[in-house]
Design an enzyme around this catalytic site. Structure first.
Site, PDB file in Angstrom:
ATOM      1  N   ALA A  68       0.863  -1.175   0.000  1.00  0.00           N
ATOM      2  CA  ALA A  68       0.000   0.000   0.000  1.00  0.00           C
ATOM      3  C   ALA A  68       0.905   1.231   0.000  1.00  0.00           C
ATOM      4  CB  ALA A  68      -0.891  -0.010   1.234  1.00  0.00           C
ATOM      5  N   GLY A 114       0.727  -5.051   0.820  1.00  0.00           N
ATOM      6  CA  GLY A 114      -0.453  -5.112  -0.039  1.00  0.00           C
ATOM      7  C   GLY A 114      -0.162  -5.761  -1.387  1.00  0.00           C
ATOM      8  N   GLU A 117      -0.360  -9.385  -0.696  1.00  0.00           N
ATOM      9  CA  GLU A 117      -1.793  -9.655  -0.479  1.00  0.00           C
ATOM     10  C   GLU A 117      -2.562  -9.657  -1.799  1.00  0.00           C
ATOM     11  OE1 GLU A 117      -1.817  -6.489   2.526  1.00  0.00           O
ATOM     12  OE2 GLU A 117      -2.847  -7.897   3.843  1.00  0.00           O
ATOM     13  N   GLU A 137       4.719  -5.225   7.157  1.00  0.00           N
ATOM     14  CA  GLU A 137       3.952  -4.186   7.860  1.00  0.00           C
ATOM     15  C   GLU A 137       4.471  -3.913   9.265  1.00  0.00           C
ATOM     16  OE1 GLU A 137       2.625  -6.545   5.979  1.00  0.00           O
ATOM     17  OE2 GLU A 137       1.041  -5.692   4.738  1.00  0.00           O
TER      18      GLU A 137
HETATM   19  N1  COA Z   1       4.613   3.228  -0.669  1.00  0.00           N
HETATM   20  C1  COA Z   1       5.016   4.422  -1.176  1.00  0.00           C
HETATM   21  N2  COA Z   1       6.184   4.572  -1.811  1.00  0.00           N
HETATM   22  C2  COA Z   1       6.973   3.496  -1.923  1.00  0.00           C
HETATM   23  C3  COA Z   1       6.622   2.239  -1.414  1.00  0.00           C
HETATM   24  C4  COA Z   1       5.366   2.127  -0.756  1.00  0.00           C
HETATM   25  N3  COA Z   1       4.927   0.974  -0.264  1.00  0.00           N
HETATM   26  N4  COA Z   1       7.619   1.355  -1.658  1.00  0.00           N
HETATM   27  C5  COA Z   1       8.569   2.051  -2.316  1.00  0.00           C
HETATM   28  N5  COA Z   1       8.182   3.339  -2.480  1.00  0.00           N
HETATM   29  C6  COA Z   1       8.924   4.428  -3.123  1.00  0.00           C
HETATM   30  C7  COA Z   1      10.063   4.886  -2.243  1.00  0.00           C
HETATM   31  O1  COA Z   1       9.611   5.828  -1.271  1.00  0.00           O
HETATM   32  C8  COA Z   1      10.981   5.504  -3.277  1.00  0.00           C
HETATM   33  O2  COA Z   1      10.481   6.778  -3.598  1.00  0.00           O
HETATM   34  P1  COA Z   1      11.493   8.064  -3.679  1.00  0.00           P
HETATM   35  O3  COA Z   1      12.354   7.731  -4.880  1.00  0.00           O
HETATM   36  O4  COA Z   1      10.555   9.198  -3.911  1.00  0.00           O
HETATM   37  O5  COA Z   1      12.256   8.100  -2.405  1.00  0.00           O
HETATM   38  C9  COA Z   1      10.782   4.616  -4.497  1.00  0.00           C
HETATM   39  O6  COA Z   1       9.543   3.930  -4.302  1.00  0.00           O
HETATM   40  C10 COA Z   1      11.873   3.555  -4.651  1.00  0.00           C
HETATM   41  O7  COA Z   1      11.966   2.848  -3.422  1.00  0.00           O
HETATM   42  P2  COA Z   1      13.333   2.711  -2.575  1.00  0.00           P
HETATM   43  O8  COA Z   1      12.965   2.414  -1.163  1.00  0.00           O
HETATM   44  O9  COA Z   1      14.203   3.881  -2.822  1.00  0.00           O
HETATM   45  O10 COA Z   1      13.952   1.418  -3.291  1.00  0.00           O
HETATM   46  P3  COA Z   1      14.902   0.335  -2.640  1.00  0.00           P
HETATM   47  O11 COA Z   1      15.372  -0.512  -3.767  1.00  0.00           O
HETATM   48  O12 COA Z   1      15.913   0.976  -1.760  1.00  0.00           O
HETATM   49  O13 COA Z   1      13.946  -0.541  -1.692  1.00  0.00           O
HETATM   50  C11 COA Z   1      11.960  -1.757  -1.109  1.00  0.00           C
HETATM   51  C12 COA Z   1      12.902  -1.276  -2.241  1.00  0.00           C
HETATM   52  C13 COA Z   1      10.733  -2.372  -1.769  1.00  0.00           C
HETATM   53  C14 COA Z   1      12.661  -2.783  -0.231  1.00  0.00           C
HETATM   54  C15 COA Z   1      11.557  -0.535  -0.250  1.00  0.00           C
HETATM   55  O14 COA Z   1      11.056   0.477  -1.123  1.00  0.00           O
HETATM   56  C16 COA Z   1      10.473  -0.828   0.773  1.00  0.00           C
HETATM   57  O15 COA Z   1      10.772  -1.372   1.808  1.00  0.00           O
HETATM   58  N6  COA Z   1       9.232  -0.422   0.471  1.00  0.00           N
HETATM   59  C17 COA Z   1       8.142  -0.548   1.400  1.00  0.00           C
HETATM   60  C18 COA Z   1       7.643  -1.970   1.467  1.00  0.00           C
HETATM   61  C19 COA Z   1       6.570  -2.056   2.508  1.00  0.00           C
HETATM   62  O16 COA Z   1       6.782  -1.853   3.691  1.00  0.00           O
HETATM   63  N7  COA Z   1       5.369  -2.371   2.049  1.00  0.00           N
HETATM   64  C20 COA Z   1       4.249  -2.563   2.929  1.00  0.00           C
HETATM   65  C21 COA Z   1       3.503  -1.326   3.055  1.00  0.00           C
HETATM   66  S1  COA Z   1       2.098  -1.577   4.118  1.00  0.00           S
END
Ligand code: COA
Length: 260
Positions: A68, A114, A117, A137
């Site tokens: 999400a 999400g 999911e 989460e």
């Molecule tokens: N919601 C909003 N933005 C998200 C996102 C999410 N769930 N997941 C990634 N993004 C955005 C990041 O904020 C970043 O944006 P920016 O360039 O404006 O800073 C962009 O996508 C790239 O992500 P980044 O974190 O820089 O890439 P990474 O390769 O270092 O890491 C992940 C990749 C997927 C491991 C990391 O983005 C992450 O942990 N995301 C969240 C996953 C999560 O917790 N999901 C459950 C949500 S309830």
């Protein structure tokens, strides 16, 4: 063909190809994308009996859906509407799970929160070798709210489901395949072909039998408690910990949870 802001939709040989298209946010599910998924599965294509199935994937080669949209979440913590948000998200994913034709997730990268999911609400999942799965989460101080606490159990059993949900650890595609979270794990160029092959096979079968099979198999899981998940999500989303966890993600720092 209906117009969508965050979904790319193409139809070829009675197969609907749907791509979630927010690559800059790793295809994170904001509310607009959730509304569009609801429109597609619940209204726009809900009566299309001529379809063989749907292939659902994420834009680019890094991510299926990274969860999400955490940036939108900041408002949820403030408004106290977590339970409602979870229930609405669950309803969107029910439309997919109950769709009258098979929906196959082509998991082409991160399937987190999400995103995992969403993939689990699809009828089958095919992972490319670089895919990663998880319910992270807890890193934000919340719990899965779009069906993850129910469908992860269904697919991989309680022990591993609890491990993944409490640690937030990710599985690679081989591990996901081993646990039965996905149907196949393949190189990227073979994954799409496999999905199309499955849908081609299904297209030769009786359409009513396909629809009724989906209903009957879903019926086995009717006792799952999605309401319990929504209220638990609501409680977690109302905490200071969640406000801290979401802020920490946006500020790219570790969260400092207080248990409040
Ligand atoms: N919601 C909003 N933005 C998200 C996102 C999410 N769930 N997941 C990634 N993004 C955005 C990041 O904020 C970043 O944006 P920016 O360039 O404006 O800073 C962009 O996508 C790239 O992500 P980044 O974190 O820089 O890439 P990474 O390769 O270092 O890491 C992940 C990749 C997927 C491991 C990391 O983005 C992450 O942990 N995301 C969240 C996953 C999560 O917790 N999901 C459950 C949500 S309830």
């Amino acid at each position: 063909m209906p117009n969508y802001e965050n979904l790319l939709v193409e139809e070829a040989n009675n197969i609907l190809h749907v791509t979630i298209n927010r690559p800059k946010a790793l295809n994170a599910l904001n509310q607009q994308t959730m509304r569009e998924l609801a429109a597609l599965f619940g209204t726009d294509y809900a009566n299309r009996k001529d379809l063989t199935g749907v292939l659902l994937t994420g834009s680019g080669d890094r991510s299926f859906v990274a969860g999400a949209d955490i940036k939108e979440f900041l408002g949820v913590a403030a408004s106290g509407s977590g339970e409602d948000m979870a229930r609405k998200g669950q309803d969107v994913f029910f439309l997919i799970e109950r769709f009258h034709r098979p929906v196959i997730a082509l998991v082409n990268g991160f399937a987190l929160g999400g995103g995992c999911e969403l993939a689990m609400a699809c009828h089958m999942r095919i992972a490319v070798e670089t895919a990663r799965f998880g319910q992270p989460e807890v890193n934000l101080g919340i719990i899965p709210g779009y069906g993850g606490t129910q469908r992860l159990n269904q697919l991989i059993g309680k022990g591993k489901a609890i491990e993944l949900t409490l640690t937030g650890n990710m599985l690679n595609a081989v591990e996901a395949n081993h646990l039965g979270l996905v149907n196949y794990c393949l190189p990227a160029d073979e994954a799409r072909a496999k999905a199309l092959e499955l849908l081609q096979t299904i297209s030769t079968k009786g359409p009513v039998a396909i629809e009724e099979s989906i209903k009957a198999i879903n019926a086995y899981y009717a006792s799952s408690d999605f309401e319990a998940e929504a209220s638990a999500f609501g409680r977690a989303a109302g905490t200071k910990d969640f406000a801290e966890g979401a802020a920490a993600f946006v500020e790219k720092r570790a969260a400092n949870f207080k248990g409040e």
